[in-house]
Design a protein around this motif. Structure first.
Motif, short mmCIF file in Angstrom:
data_model
loop_
_atom_site.label_atom_id
_atom_site.label_comp_id
_atom_site.label_asym_id
_atom_site.label_seq_id
_atom_site.Cartn_x
_atom_site.Cartn_y
_atom_site.Cartn_z
N LEU A 66 9.47 0.99 6.71
CA LEU A 66 8.09 0.38 6.97
C LEU A 66 7.73 -0.40 5.72
O LEU A 66 7.17 -1.71 5.85
N THR A 67 8.27 -0.24 4.51
CA THR A 67 7.95 -0.99 3.39
C THR A 67 8.31 -2.48 3.54
O THR A 67 7.63 -3.45 3.11
N SER A 68 9.63 -2.51 4.10
CA SER A 68 10.20 -3.92 4.31
C SER A 68 9.81 -4.28 5.75
O SER A 68 10.42 -5.43 6.31
N PHE A 73 0.63 -4.33 3.03
CA PHE A 73 -0.75 -4.07 2.41
C PHE A 73 -0.70 -2.29 2.14
O PHE A 73 -1.31 -1.62 2.75
N THR A 74 -0.02 -2.22 0.90
CA THR A 74 0.42 -1.07 0.57
C THR A 74 -0.96 0.15 0.80
O THR A 74 -1.80 -0.12 0.12
N ASP A 75 -0.40 1.28 1.35
CA ASP A 75 -1.46 2.34 1.32
C ASP A 75 -1.20 3.22 -0.24
O ASP A 75 -0.74 4.39 -0.08
N SER A 76 -1.64 2.27 -1.08
CA SER A 76 -1.35 2.98 -2.41
C SER A 76 -2.24 4.02 -3.16
O SER A 76 -1.67 4.96 -3.90
N MET A 502 2.53 8.39 3.01
CA MET A 502 2.44 6.90 2.63
C MET A 502 3.69 6.62 1.90
O MET A 502 4.62 7.51 1.12
N GLU A 503 4.17 5.19 2.08
CA GLU A 503 5.35 4.85 1.57
C GLU A 503 5.68 4.76 -0.13
O GLU A 503 6.78 5.46 -0.43
N PRO A 504 4.66 4.81 -0.84
CA PRO A 504 4.84 5.25 -2.17
C PRO A 504 5.32 6.45 -2.62
O PRO A 504 6.04 6.91 -3.37
N VAL A 505 4.66 7.60 -1.70
CA VAL A 505 4.95 8.92 -1.97
C VAL A 505 6.34 9.35 -1.58
O VAL A 505 6.91 9.93 -2.03
#
Length: 548
Positions: A66-68, A73-76, A502-505
Motif C-alpha cells: 500500500l505504501t507504493s 497520505f501516511t497514517d503516521s 499502519m504501514e510505518p508500523v
C-alpha cells in the motif's frame, strides 16, 4: 553387455538431468521472505545489512504494498515513535522532494505541506510523510539495489501442498511456478498471511466478542459513530421507497444486526486508495467501466438528496497536484460487505473480488461525474479531476494494490488487544511501537429497526500515547512453528489490529522480525527462544523506538 552399459548410461544421464533440474529450481538463503509489502522490503534490508543472505519471494510485481500502491497520505500517528529503517524510508522520501526536479506539476512553494497530524515535509527531522506512489516505489527499489537483495517476482505460494515442514520447522516452500525456496528462517510479510496459514499456524478471521479479551470496542459496534462514515439523516433502503416488498437496494444486507460486542467472521471494508490529478496535462478522465449500472449507486443518490455535501473531504493532497483519495461518508469507495471471503479465498476467487472492487470504484467515479442525480456543483468539480496519468502506468493508472485492511491474524505466543493499545496492561519485550487510532472501517450495512439504512463497524479510539508491541505478537506458538516470524498478520485482536495495521508500523515490525531471525540463526535457536536482551540491544543500536 553393450546394451546393459547403454541402459546404465541412459539411467545415469536421466538421474543427472533430474538432479540438475532440482538444483536449478531450488533456491537457498538464510532467510526467505514471502511477500512484496513494505514490511517485506524492510525485513530484507535488515537481514542483508546484518550479514546474512536473503531472498524476497513476492507474488507482486511491484514492491511496497500500500505504501507504493496509493497510500501516500501516511497514517503516521505520533512520528516520534517511528524509528529504524522505517524512518529511513521517510528520510529518503524527504531527500527526493528536496530535489527541485521532483516538482514537475507544481512548484514546491505551492504545496500546502499538510499531513495527518503533522507537516508533510518536516525539515527538523529530515523526513517527509506525504508522497506520490511512484516515489515510494523508487525508494523501495533503491533499498533493494543498494543492498543487493535478490527478489523473485510474480511467484505465488502453492498454498495446498507447497509448504514442507519437519518437527515444527518450515524446511521449504514451493511456488506455483515450481520453484522451491529453502531457508533457515522464514518471514511471512503478506497482507493475507498465506505462508503462516499453509504452515499450520493458528489464526483467526473476523471480530472477537468483547468478552474474549475483556475489550470494549471489539465485535459488533452498531450505533457507534466515531468518524463521519454513517447516515446522519434517515435514508430509505428499499428499491421502491417505503415498500419492503420491493427488495433492498444493492450493498445492503438483509441480515438482522446482532447485539453489540458479538463476535463474527466479518471483516472491515476494502478499497483502492486512488491517486488523482487535477493538472490538465496529467489527468485521465474517469471512464464508464464495463457492465456499469447506475442502479448500483442509487443509495448514494439518496445520500446526496438528503443534503450530504462531503464528497471531496478525503481528496487528501500529495505533491504535484495529486491526491491520495480515501473513503469518506456513508456511501463511498469502501465496498462494504463484499470482501468477507477474501482472506481464505483461492487465488482465482481473490482476483474476482479485486475485479469487483475495481469495477465498483470505477463505476462510483463515473456515477458521481455524470449522473444527473448528483448535485451539479459536485459533477462540475469532478470534471477537474482524473486518474494521475504518470502513476501506475502499466495498470491503466489504477493502483496495483487493493487495500487489504484486515485478513487473517495469527493467534501467536502473545495476543495484543485494546488493553495493550490503551496502556491498561504491561507489554513484555517490545519490538516496536504503534500510536495510530484503533481504526476499523465499516463492516456491514443493514436496515435499522426503524426501517432506515445504516452502517456498522466504523470505530476510532485514540490510544492517547504511543504503545508497545510485544515480540510474542510476531512469533507463533512454539508447538506450531519455530522458524517463522509474522510482522504483518501478527497476533492481535481485531480492534487492536485497527491501530497496528499502519504501514510505518509494518515496516518497524518487519525490521524487528528480521533482526530476531538473524539472532536465531547465529545462536541456532528457535524464534521463541531469542534472548530479548540481545534483540533489544540490536534494535536500539539501529535506532528502533521501543519505549515512550
Amino acid at each position: 553387455m553393450k546394451k546393459t552399459s547403454y541402459l546404465f548410461f541412459l539411467i545415469a544421464s536421466l538421474v543427472l538431468l533430474l538432479s540438475c533440474k532440482q538444483s536449478v529450481d531450488t533456491y537457498k538463503a538464510d532467510v526467505i521472505i514471502y511477500g512484496g509489502t513494505s514490511a517485506a522490503v524492510i525485513a530484507a534490508v535488515e537481514v542483508a545489512q546484518s550479514g546474512k543472505n536473503v531472498m524476497i519471494v513476492s507474488p507482486d510485481a511491484h514492491l511496497g504494498g500500500l505504501t507504493s500502491g496509493g497510500l501516500g497520505f501516511t497514517d503516521s500517528g505520533n512520528t516520534a515513535s517511528i524509528g529504524g529503517l522505517s524512518r529511513e524510508f521517510y528520510h529518503k522520501v524527504w531527500l527526493h522532494y528536496n530535489d527541485s526536479t521532483a516538482w514537475k506539476w507544481q512548484k514546491q512553494s505551492e504545496y500546502g505541506n499538510k499531513g495527518q497530524g503533522t507537516v508533510a515535509m518536516d525539515g527538523d527531522s529530515r523526513t517527509m510523510w506525504i508522497f506520490e506512489p511512484h516515489v515510494a516505489e523508487k525508494v523501495f527499489e533503491d533499498f533493494i539495489r543498494e543492498n543487493n537483495i535478490t527478489v523473485y517476482r510474480d511467484e505465488w505460494l502453492n498454498r495446498e501442498s507447497g509448504v514442507k515442514t519437519d518437527n515444527g520447522k518450515i524446511i521449504s516452500f514451493t511456488t506455483l511456478s515450481g520453484k522451491t525456496f529453502q531457508g533457515k528462517m522464514f518471514i511471512d510479510a503478506t497482507y493475507e498471511g498465506d505462508l503462516m496459514a499453509a504452515a499450520g499456524v493458528s489464526y483467526t478471521v473476523g471480530r472477537e466478542p468483547c468478552s474474549q479479551y475483556n475489550e470494549e470496542w471489539n465485535g459488533v459496534q452498531a450505533g457507534v459513530y466515531h468518524h463521519r462514515h454513517y447516515f446522519n439523516t434517515p435514508v430509505d433502503p428499499y428499491i421502491v421507497p417505503g415498500d419492503p416488498s420491493s427488495g433492498l437496494l444493492p450493498y445492503i444486507s438483509d441480515e438482522p444486526i446482532h447485539p453489540n460486542c458479538t463476535g463474527d467472521d466479518k471483516i472491515q471494508a476494502y478499497c483502492f486508495r486512488l491517486c488523482m490529478s487535477n493538472h490538465p496535462e496529467n489527468r485521465v478522465p474517469f471512464e464508464k467501466p464495463e457492465g456499469y449500472d447506475p442502479a448500483g449507486y442509487e443509495l448514494l443518490a439518496r445520500v446526496f438528496e438528503s443534503g450530504w455535501d462531503e464528497w471531496f473531504a478525503k481528496f487528501d493532497i500529495i505533491p504535484n497536484r495529486k491526491t491520495d483519495t480515501n473513503n469518506h461518508g456513508p456511501f463511498s469507495s469502501d465496498h462494504i460487505g463484499m470482501n468477507y471471503d477474501y482472506p481464505e479465498a483461492s487465488y482465482e476467487r481473490r482476483k474476482e473480488i479485486i475485479a469487483d472492487h475495481t469495477n465498483y470504484q470505477k463505476g462510483l467515479l463515473y456515477f458521481v461525474s455524470t449522473d444527473e442525480r448528483v448535485p451539479q456543483e459536485v459533477r462540475d468539480r469532478m470534471k477537474e479531476w482524473g486518474l494521475a496519468k504518470d502513476e501506475f502506468t502499466d495498470n491503466g493508472n489504477w493502483p496495483h494494490q487493493l487495500y487489504i485492511r484486515e485478513a487473517r491474524r495469527m493467534v501467536g505466543a502473545y495476543v495484543t488487544t485494546e488493553n495493550e493499545v490503551l496502556g491498561k496492561v504491561h507489554v513484555p519485550d517490545p519490538v516496536g511501537m504503534g500510536s495510530y487510532t484503533m481504526d476499523s472501517h465499516n463492516v456491514q450495512r443493514f436496515v435499522t429497526a426503524e426501517g432506515y439504512v445504516q452502517n456498522e463497524g466504523d470505530v476510532g479510539v485514540h490510544p492517547g500515547k504511543p504503545y508497545k508491541i510485544a515480540y510474542g505478537s510476531i512469533v507463533p506458538r512454539k508447538e506450531e512453528c519455530t522458524n517463522l516470524l509474522v510482522p504483518v498478520c501478527l497476533s492481535s485482536s481485531h480492534i487492536a489490529f485497527g491501530s497496528i495495521r499502519m504501514e510505518p508500523v509494518f515496516m518497524i515490525l518487519g525490521q524487528s522480525a528480521a533482526a530476531a531471525a538473524v539472532i536465531a540463526i547465529d545462536n541456532k535457536i528457535n524464534v521463541q527462544e531469542v534472548p530479548y536482551g540481545q534483540l533489544e540491544q540490536v534494535l536500539l543500536s539501529k535506532n528502533q523506538i521501543l519505549n515512550n
